[in-house]
Enzyme design. Structure first.
Site, PDB file in Angstrom:
ATOM      1  CD  GLU A  12      47.177  34.655  40.201  1.00  0.00           C
ATOM      2  OE1 GLU A  12      46.801  33.728  39.470  1.00  0.00           O
ATOM      3  OE2 GLU A  12      48.287  35.181  40.139  1.00  0.00           O
ATOM      4  CB  THR A  42      43.549  41.218  33.465  1.00  0.00           C
ATOM      5  OG1 THR A  42      43.729  40.042  34.261  1.00  0.00           O
ATOM      6  CG2 THR A  42      42.133  41.728  33.611  1.00  0.00           C
ATOM      7  CG  PHE A  64      51.392  37.612  34.482  1.00  0.00           C
ATOM      8  CD1 PHE A  64      52.108  36.585  33.877  1.00  0.00           C
ATOM      9  CD2 PHE A  64      50.015  37.493  34.560  1.00  0.00           C
ATOM     10  CE1 PHE A  64      51.460  35.461  33.367  1.00  0.00           C
ATOM     11  CE2 PHE A  64      49.349  36.370  34.053  1.00  0.00           C
ATOM     12  CZ  PHE A  64      50.074  35.356  33.457  1.00  0.00           C
ATOM     13  CB  SER A  71      50.588  40.926  45.590  1.00  0.00           C
ATOM     14  OG  SER A  71      49.393  40.457  45.092  1.00  0.00           O
ATOM     15  CD  GLN A  95      26.834  29.984  76.071  1.00  0.00           C
ATOM     16  OE1 GLN A  95      25.834  30.093  75.372  1.00  0.00           O
ATOM     17  NE2 GLN A  95      26.887  29.200  77.129  1.00  0.00           N
TER      18      GLN A  95
HETATM   19  P1  TGC Z   1      40.377  25.969  28.605  1.00  0.00           P
HETATM   20  O1  TGC Z   1      39.899  25.555  27.254  1.00  0.00           O
HETATM   21  O2  TGC Z   1      39.809  25.314  29.813  1.00  0.00           O
HETATM   22  O3  TGC Z   1      41.969  25.762  28.678  1.00  0.00           O
HETATM   23  C1  TGC Z   1      42.829  26.213  27.635  1.00  0.00           C
HETATM   24  C2  TGC Z   1      44.106  25.373  27.767  1.00  0.00           C
HETATM   25  O4  TGC Z   1      44.738  25.660  29.012  1.00  0.00           O
HETATM   26  C3  TGC Z   1      44.825  24.473  29.818  1.00  0.00           C
HETATM   27  N1  TGC Z   1      44.539  24.895  31.210  1.00  0.00           N
HETATM   28  C4  TGC Z   1      45.482  25.055  32.136  1.00  0.00           C
HETATM   29  N2  TGC Z   1      46.796  24.825  32.108  1.00  0.00           N
HETATM   30  C5  TGC Z   1      47.499  25.083  33.235  1.00  0.00           C
HETATM   31  N3  TGC Z   1      46.928  25.585  34.363  1.00  0.00           N
HETATM   32  C6  TGC Z   1      45.607  25.836  34.417  1.00  0.00           C
HETATM   33  N4  TGC Z   1      45.069  26.350  35.519  1.00  0.00           N
HETATM   34  C7  TGC Z   1      44.818  25.553  33.272  1.00  0.00           C
HETATM   35  N5  TGC Z   1      43.497  25.686  32.987  1.00  0.00           N
HETATM   36  C8  TGC Z   1      43.342  25.280  31.713  1.00  0.00           C
HETATM   37  C9  TGC Z   1      43.789  23.538  29.256  1.00  0.00           C
HETATM   38  O5  TGC Z   1      44.115  22.189  29.512  1.00  0.00           O
HETATM   39  C10 TGC Z   1      43.858  23.866  27.769  1.00  0.00           C
HETATM   40  O6  TGC Z   1      45.030  23.256  27.255  1.00  0.00           O
HETATM   41  P2  TGC Z   1      45.091  22.731  25.722  1.00  0.00           P
HETATM   42  O7  TGC Z   1      46.370  21.977  25.626  1.00  0.00           O
HETATM   43  O8  TGC Z   1      43.875  21.874  25.532  1.00  0.00           O
HETATM   44  O9  TGC Z   1      45.068  23.961  24.874  1.00  0.00           O
HETATM   45  O10 TGC Z   1      40.257  27.531  28.676  1.00  0.00           O
HETATM   46  P3  TGC Z   1      38.984  28.480  28.846  1.00  0.00           P
HETATM   47  O11 TGC Z   1      39.135  29.595  27.874  1.00  0.00           O
HETATM   48  O12 TGC Z   1      37.725  27.679  28.818  1.00  0.00           O
HETATM   49  O13 TGC Z   1      39.203  29.100  30.286  1.00  0.00           O
HETATM   50  C11 TGC Z   1      39.099  28.375  31.453  1.00  0.00           C
HETATM   51  C12 TGC Z   1      39.144  29.323  32.697  1.00  0.00           C
HETATM   52  C13 TGC Z   1      37.902  30.169  32.768  1.00  0.00           C
HETATM   53  C14 TGC Z   1      39.232  28.409  33.915  1.00  0.00           C
HETATM   54  C15 TGC Z   1      40.401  30.224  32.625  1.00  0.00           C
HETATM   55  O14 TGC Z   1      40.331  31.103  31.590  1.00  0.00           O
HETATM   56  C16 TGC Z   1      40.669  30.983  33.916  1.00  0.00           C
HETATM   57  O15 TGC Z   1      41.352  30.469  34.795  1.00  0.00           O
HETATM   58  N6  TGC Z   1      40.176  32.266  34.053  1.00  0.00           N
HETATM   59  C17 TGC Z   1      40.543  33.118  35.167  1.00  0.00           C
HETATM   60  C18 TGC Z   1      41.536  34.166  34.705  1.00  0.00           C
HETATM   61  C19 TGC Z   1      42.500  34.559  35.773  1.00  0.00           C
HETATM   62  O16 TGC Z   1      42.666  33.895  36.779  1.00  0.00           O
HETATM   63  N7  TGC Z   1      43.231  35.655  35.555  1.00  0.00           N
HETATM   64  C20 TGC Z   1      44.264  36.043  36.447  1.00  0.00           C
HETATM   65  C21 TGC Z   1      45.134  37.124  35.853  1.00  0.00           C
HETATM   66  S1  TGC Z   1      46.703  37.351  36.653  1.00  0.00           S
HETATM   67  C22 TGC Z   1      46.357  37.935  38.180  1.00  0.00           C
HETATM   68  O17 TGC Z   1      45.259  38.052  38.603  1.00  0.00           O
HETATM   69  C23 TGC Z   1      47.547  38.286  38.992  1.00  0.00           C
HETATM   70  S2  TGC Z   1      47.152  38.932  40.520  1.00  0.00           S
HETATM   71  C24 TGC Z   1      48.593  39.313  41.231  1.00  0.00           C
HETATM   72  C25 TGC Z   1      49.041  38.284  42.245  1.00  0.00           C
HETATM   73  O18 TGC Z   1      48.990  37.078  41.970  1.00  0.00           O
HETATM   74  O19 TGC Z   1      49.428  38.652  43.308  1.00  0.00           O
HETATM   75  P1  FAD Z   2      34.855  39.685  35.464  1.00  0.00           P
HETATM   76  O1  FAD Z   2      35.476  38.597  34.685  1.00  0.00           O
HETATM   77  O2  FAD Z   2      34.147  40.762  34.726  1.00  0.00           O
HETATM   78  O3  FAD Z   2      33.868  39.049  36.548  1.00  0.00           O
HETATM   79  C1  FAD Z   2      32.791  39.796  37.138  1.00  0.00           C
HETATM   80  C2  FAD Z   2      31.917  38.806  37.917  1.00  0.00           C
HETATM   81  O4  FAD Z   2      31.388  37.845  37.005  1.00  0.00           O
HETATM   82  C3  FAD Z   2      32.671  38.021  38.987  1.00  0.00           C
HETATM   83  O5  FAD Z   2      31.840  37.834  40.097  1.00  0.00           O
HETATM   84  C4  FAD Z   2      32.917  36.671  38.322  1.00  0.00           C
HETATM   85  O6  FAD Z   2      33.032  35.591  39.251  1.00  0.00           O
HETATM   86  C5  FAD Z   2      31.655  36.532  37.501  1.00  0.00           C
HETATM   87  N1  FAD Z   2      31.845  35.620  36.361  1.00  0.00           N
HETATM   88  C6  FAD Z   2      32.783  35.697  35.398  1.00  0.00           C
HETATM   89  N2  FAD Z   2      32.657  34.684  34.542  1.00  0.00           N
HETATM   90  C7  FAD Z   2      31.602  33.943  34.982  1.00  0.00           C
HETATM   91  C8  FAD Z   2      30.963  32.743  34.518  1.00  0.00           C
HETATM   92  N3  FAD Z   2      31.408  32.097  33.432  1.00  0.00           N
HETATM   93  N4  FAD Z   2      29.893  32.283  35.188  1.00  0.00           N
HETATM   94  C9  FAD Z   2      29.449  32.938  36.293  1.00  0.00           C
HETATM   95  N5  FAD Z   2      30.008  34.052  36.799  1.00  0.00           N
HETATM   96  C10 FAD Z   2      31.070  34.547  36.143  1.00  0.00           C
HETATM   97  N6  FAD Z   2      45.587  40.619  36.108  1.00  0.00           N
HETATM   98  C11 FAD Z   2      46.760  40.402  35.457  1.00  0.00           C
HETATM   99  O7  FAD Z   2      46.773  39.952  34.319  1.00  0.00           O
HETATM  100  N7  FAD Z   2      47.944  40.701  36.066  1.00  0.00           N
HETATM  101  C12 FAD Z   2      48.021  41.209  37.313  1.00  0.00           C
HETATM  102  O8  FAD Z   2      49.113  41.446  37.830  1.00  0.00           O
HETATM  103  C13 FAD Z   2      46.788  41.464  38.018  1.00  0.00           C
HETATM  104  N8  FAD Z   2      46.815  42.058  39.248  1.00  0.00           N
HETATM  105  C14 FAD Z   2      45.630  42.447  39.816  1.00  0.00           C
HETATM  106  C15 FAD Z   2      45.674  43.229  40.978  1.00  0.00           C
HETATM  107  C16 FAD Z   2      44.482  43.697  41.537  1.00  0.00           C
HETATM  108  C17 FAD Z   2      44.532  44.592  42.728  1.00  0.00           C
HETATM  109  C18 FAD Z   2      43.238  43.300  40.981  1.00  0.00           C
HETATM  110  C19 FAD Z   2      41.953  43.740  41.620  1.00  0.00           C
HETATM  111  C20 FAD Z   2      43.203  42.522  39.852  1.00  0.00           C
HETATM  112  C21 FAD Z   2      44.391  42.102  39.242  1.00  0.00           C
HETATM  113  N9  FAD Z   2      44.379  41.393  38.027  1.00  0.00           N
HETATM  114  C22 FAD Z   2      45.571  41.143  37.365  1.00  0.00           C
HETATM  115  C23 FAD Z   2      43.119  41.139  37.334  1.00  0.00           C
HETATM  116  C24 FAD Z   2      42.314  39.972  37.909  1.00  0.00           C
HETATM  117  O9  FAD Z   2      42.905  38.751  37.607  1.00  0.00           O
HETATM  118  C25 FAD Z   2      40.896  40.075  37.355  1.00  0.00           C
HETATM  119  O10 FAD Z   2      40.294  41.186  37.980  1.00  0.00           O
HETATM  120  C26 FAD Z   2      40.090  38.820  37.611  1.00  0.00           C
HETATM  121  O11 FAD Z   2      40.582  37.745  36.839  1.00  0.00           O
HETATM  122  C27 FAD Z   2      38.577  39.004  37.317  1.00  0.00           C
HETATM  123  O12 FAD Z   2      38.367  39.634  36.104  1.00  0.00           O
HETATM  124  P2  FAD Z   2      37.379  40.924  36.010  1.00  0.00           P
HETATM  125  O13 FAD Z   2      37.793  41.883  37.045  1.00  0.00           O
HETATM  126  O14 FAD Z   2      37.364  41.359  34.601  1.00  0.00           O
HETATM  127  O15 FAD Z   2      35.951  40.348  36.426  1.00  0.00           O
END
Ligand code: TGC
Ligand code: FAD
Length: 390
Positions: A369, A136, A133, A95, A285
């Site tokens: 992610e 969230t 980054f 990470s 097994q």
């Molecule tokens: P949506 O309308 O689908 O898309 C908005 C615009 O974004 C484009 N797009 C992407 N572009 C690049 N990569 C992707 N994966 C993309 N997904 C969508 C899309 O084409 C559109 O572009 P435009 O030109 O039309 O504006 O957006 P939505 O609001 O419906 O959301 C879609 C959804 C739910 C899939 C998205 O919001 C999502 O992926 N949610 C999950 C959030 C998430 O993963 N958060 C992570 C936070 S960072 C983290 O966790 C770091 S952990 C630390 C470590 O990595 O070790």
């Molecule tokens: P929620 O969005 O509240 O989801 C709760 C539950 O609802 C999940 O089971 C999910 O799958 C479900 N759910 C959500 N939407 C739907 C849907 N549309 N339909 C059906 N089910 C759904 N974020 C950053 O920005 N930067 C970081 O560096 C970062 N680091 C992290 C490090 C750690 C240790 C952790 C635990 C998280 C980190 N995150 C970071 C945040 C992480 O990306 C979020 O926790 C993650 O995206 C999920 O969001 P949430 O926890 O709010 O869950």
């Protein structure tokens, strides 16, 4: 040189180039000698082993695929393999490098001005600066488009107000990439440590990813200079584009954790005698069925990761491909870890073995992610053409 052999059941290694294997073996050696020995203590203390950070830089683990700006410029498959080695140690170690490379250096490289690239990238590559980054928020995790953090144009810069939560490395970072809405559109800002109105706090008490620092970011009327906005991106595709880079690394990385759990379970099962004297657990097994399932799933995951790497190198990788691989390989790793934990019996719950640590870590990796269900919905949207998020 390598002191550890990962699963090579279908001779997958023949599919890698000599250079890719050399990178992997160098990182493998580093992990075996310098990272694994410090993890038990770091995990118990809930502390990141900071002394390793300069070593990550000298090993080329920060911004590994970026060309220029003192970055290593490695290929994407070599990068995947090194992520796998790092996560063989601990998901929190992987990470650290994922966040620095894919979530901090990548947005500066892809969306930044030339001045921003020159100012920050070399220092981030050599670990002089650490970054985080901030996407969230307390009420916007899976749906980052619902963020409340706002930016407003003021004389000489932008005033940002909002809170970010669950931010890896937040408290130890010199810069934060903060995503906020400016005039209703998501924009990225580089917020430097010490900027007035910007504070961080540590989130404690995690049972998962304990060696990784997790933080909250608080921005209260925090003014960043004009030159700190990322000029070349607007909209949610900015942060989502970074996530695609990081998810790519995770889809490879988790197989390292799975490999570590599989090997621990295999070795344990060969030595542990059950019921009959002289008859090891591996001779039963049911135990073999569990080990075979691990080999089966890890092998499929490895081939999936490799194909994802080939698509990336050919410039054809799409976010929905990455979603399938992240979702699949995290699930594989979590299931392998849970079965391995079971096979170790009571020994499966102590940190003398790495399995329980990996198992707990993988709960986070399956959630961050993009949760497993979010990736399922991304793939669902791709194959049906119908978004089902809302
Ligand atoms: P949506 O309308 O689908 O898309 C908005 C615009 O974004 C484009 N797009 C992407 N572009 C690049 N990569 C992707 N994966 C993309 N997904 C969508 C899309 O084409 C559109 O572009 P435009 O030109 O039309 O504006 O957006 P939505 O609001 O419906 O959301 C879609 C959804 C739910 C899939 C998205 O919001 C999502 O992926 N949610 C999950 C959030 C998430 O993963 N958060 C992570 C936070 S960072 C983290 O966790 C770091 S952990 C630390 C470590 O990595 O070790
Ligand atoms: P929620 O969005 O509240 O989801 C709760 C539950 O609802 C999940 O089971 C999910 O799958 C479900 N759910 C959500 N939407 C739907 C849907 N549309 N339909 C059906 N089910 C759904 N974020 C950053 O920005 N930067 C970081 O560096 C970062 N680091 C992290 C490090 C750690 C240790 C952790 C635990 C998280 C980190 N995150 C970071 C945040 C992480 O990306 C979020 O926790 C993650 O995206 C999920 O969001 P949430 O926890 O709010 O869950």
């Amino acid at each position: 040189m390598a002191l550890y052999e990962s699963l090579n059941y279908m001779e997958e290694e023949t599919l890698f180039s000599e250079e890719e294997l050399m990178v992997r073996n160098t990182v493998r050696d580093f992990v075996t000698k310098e990272v694994l020995p410090v993890l038990q203590e770091a995990n118990r203390k809930e502390e990141f082993p900071k002394h390793l950070i300069p070593r990550f830089a000298t090993m080329g683990l920060l911004g590994s695929t970026i060309q220029g700006y003192d970055c290593p410029g490695l290929g994407h498959i070599a990068y995947g393999l090194l992520m796998q080695e790092l996560e063989r140690a601990d998901s929190g170690i992987r990470s650290f490098c994922s966040v620095q490379g894919a979530l901090v250096m990548y947005p500066i490289f892809a969306y930044g001005s030339e001045e921003q690239k020159k100012k920050y990238l070399p220092k981030l590559a050599n670990a002089e600066l650490i970054g985080c980054f901030g996407l969230t928020e307390p009420d916007a995790g899976s749906n980052p488009g619902g963020m409340l953090t706002r930016a407003e144009k003021v004389k000489g810069g932008y005033k940002i107000t909002g809170n970010k939560m669950w931010i890896t490395n937040g408290c130890v970072s010199d810069i934060a990439i903060v995503w906020a809405k400016l005039d209703g559109k998501v924009r990225g800002f580089i917020v430097e440590k010490g900027t007035e109105g910007f504070t961080t706090s540590t989130m404690k008490g995690k049972f998962s990813l304990r060696v990784s620092v997790t933080s909250e970011l608080h921005l209260q009327n925090c003014v960043v200079p004009e030159q700190n906005i990322l000029p070349n991106i607007e909209g949610l595709k900015g942060p989502l584009g970074c996530l695609t880079q990081a998810r790519y690394g995770i889809a490879w990385g988790v197989l390292g954790a799975a490999n570590a759990c599989y090997h621990t379970a295999l070795n344990y099962a060969k030595e542990r005698t059950i019921f009959e004297k002289e008859k090891p657990l591996a001779a039963y097994q049911l135990a073999q069925a569990k080990l075979v399932k691990m080999v089966q799933e890890i092998t499929k995951g490895q081939l999936l990761a490799l194909q994802m790497g080939k698509l990336k190198e050919a410039g054809r990788l799409q976010p929905h491909h990455v979603s399938l691989a992240k979702m699949n390989n995290c699930r594989v790793a979590l299931d392998v870890a849970r079965d391995a934990r079971d096979m170790l019996g009571a020994n499966g719950i102590i940190d003398e073995y790495p399995v329980i640590r990996h198992m707990m870590n993988l709960e986070t990796v399956n959630t961050y992610e993009g949760t497993e269900d979010i990736h399922r919905l991304v793939v669902g949207q791709e194959i049906t053409g119908i978004p089902a998020f809302r």
